[in-house]
Design a protein around this motif. Structure first.
Motif, short mmCIF file in Angstrom:
data_model
loop_
_atom_site.label_atom_id
_atom_site.label_comp_id
_atom_site.label_asym_id
_atom_site.label_seq_id
_atom_site.Cartn_x
_atom_site.Cartn_y
_atom_site.Cartn_z
N UNK A 154 7.81 -7.32 -0.35
CA UNK A 154 7.20 -6.89 -1.51
C UNK A 154 6.23 -5.60 -2.21
N UNK A 155 6.08 -5.19 -3.12
CA UNK A 155 6.31 -3.59 -3.42
C UNK A 155 4.95 -3.60 -4.74
N UNK A 156 4.68 -2.16 -4.68
CA UNK A 156 2.87 -2.34 -5.47
C UNK A 156 4.29 -2.00 -7.29
N UNK A 157 3.42 -2.70 -8.10
CA UNK A 157 4.75 -2.67 -9.03
C UNK A 157 4.38 -1.11 -9.86
N UNK A 158 3.13 -0.40 -9.58
CA UNK A 158 2.74 0.91 -10.17
C UNK A 158 3.79 1.89 -9.49
N UNK A 159 3.19 1.39 -8.62
CA UNK A 159 3.76 2.85 -7.16
C UNK A 159 5.45 3.03 -6.75
N UNK A 160 5.54 1.39 -6.58
CA UNK A 160 6.84 1.03 -5.64
C UNK A 160 6.54 1.25 -4.71
N UNK A 161 5.01 1.70 -4.01
CA UNK A 161 4.95 1.50 -2.25
C UNK A 161 5.42 0.35 -2.17
N UNK A 162 5.93 -0.09 -0.10
CA UNK A 162 6.22 -1.33 0.02
C UNK A 162 3.76 -2.28 0.46
N UNK A 163 3.94 -3.13 0.28
CA UNK A 163 2.40 -3.50 0.84
C UNK A 163 3.30 -4.83 1.58
N UNK A 164 1.93 -3.92 2.95
CA UNK A 164 1.90 -4.80 3.81
C UNK A 164 1.69 -6.15 3.78
#
Length: 351
Positions: A154-164
């Motif tokens: 999954x990814x953060x909707x603001x930063x588009x970085x992966x959420x581990x």
């Protein structure tokens, strides 16, 4: 007239014999449970994890003694779940918020559990906090056939970085010779707010549903248990829309999922509390074959929240809440900020 009386007498004896036969039915019972162990970390700094921010590592003194007490408290609860009905600790229990396999080895080797000879199934997950899910099982009752860990991307909707976050654990095996499947979950938290974080839990639910679907493709009558700290209530979209779990067992369709905990939630019960409101994030759901009325094999009997008196905070601001292990002052000598949940399985046995 005498013949008529004789027939009535024979009918009475038949009915009495049938009633006695019904009364003599006996059942074997097992408990399947789930428990969030609230930050069960060891006292050793792992440079590959962010465990230095854990409550255990933040302690300045008595770390070893507090760790031993935390382990003992966790073992006590596990030993008690279901014991008043099944006269045994859980045959199978999923757990979350554990740092590694070693902490679980300490729990199952505690004096209150060592005689049960629990096995451990655990995989390291990529969670940013370094916490995992796992499954404990009594080796004399359950025999694992296959185990696998399933990554949630999954990814953060603001930063588009992966959420581990935590992987989902799938275990298939024989409970007293009967094939069952258990999926252990700890879905993404509500950090940042329920609405903003909702898509992450919906994604987790979709992964879980994919695992269930895969099992049912191989066997439409698969007996599947979905358990975990879902960070959502039974009425939230992740469970109602993605998993399509039903509150009423009579409405569960073929290959459907039944959630016995929705009824508890609608009655005002919960497993964790925040700002004087109860949530029921900890749940166990089951597939339809476990609802059948043929008790020649294991079927669902009833569900419950294990909220015994000793697990409840008695005083202070959080009176009535789960008696958690960690507070602003460090270790409280408590247990967890979540109550465990359980289901009973029963099977008719011949006398």
């Amino acid at each position: 007239m005498k013949k008529l009386k004789h027939h009535f007498f024979i009918l009475f004896l038949c009915l009495l014999s049938y009633a006695n036969a019904q009364e003599k039915k006996t059942y074997k019972i097992h408990t399947v449970a789930f428990y969030n162990l609230e930050n069960l970390f060891d006292t050793i700094n792992d440079p590959t994890k962010f465990d230095e921010a854990s409550p255990m590592m933040e302690l300045k003194t008595n770390r070893s003694a507090i760790y031993k007490k935390k382990v003992k408290n966790m073992a006590r609860v596990i030993a008690d779940i279901g014991s008043n009905v099944a006269h045994n600790s859980p045959a199978i229990i999923g757990v979350s918020e554990v740092e590694n396999r070693e902490v679980l080895e300490d729990v199952v080797n505690d004096s209150s559990l060592i005689s049960k000879d629990y096995g451990i199934i655990h995989y390291q997950s990529p969670d940013a906090r370094g916490i995992d899910v796992a499954l404990l099982y009594q080796k004399k009752l359950f025999s694992p056939i296959s185990t696998s860990s399933h990554e949630l991307k999954i990814f953060d909707d603001l930063t588009n970085k992966r959420v581990y976050t935590r992987d989902q654990l799938l275990v298939s095996g024989n409970l007293d010779g009967e094939l069952i499947h258990v999926i252990v979950n700890h879905w993404p938290s509500r950090s940042g707010g329920e609405a903003r974080s909702r898509p992450k839990r919906v994604a987790a639910a979709k992964l879980c549903k994919h695992l269930v679907d895969s099992l049912q493709i191989n066997d439409p009558y698969a007996k599947v248990f979905i358990m975990g700290d879902l960070n959502d209530d039974p009425t939230n979209a992740s469970i109602k829309d993605a998993l399509k779990a039903q509150k009423d067992r009579d409405k569960v369709e073929f290959k459907g999922i039944y959630n016995p905990f929705e009824g508890f939630f609608k009655s005002g019960l919960g497993t964790t509390a925040y700002r004087d409101a109860w949530s029921l994030f900890d749940q166990i759901m089951i597939t339809k074959p476990l609802l059948d009325k043929d008790f020649s094999s294991y079927r669902f009997y009833k569900a419950g929240i294990f909220n015994e008196n000793y697990l409840i905070q008695k005083t202070g601001q959080y009176k009535g809440y789960p008696y958690r292990s960690w507070g602003y002052g460090g270790f409280t000598d408590g247990f967890s900020d979540h109550f465990p949940v359980y289901v009973y399985l029963i099977k008719e046995i011949n006398n």
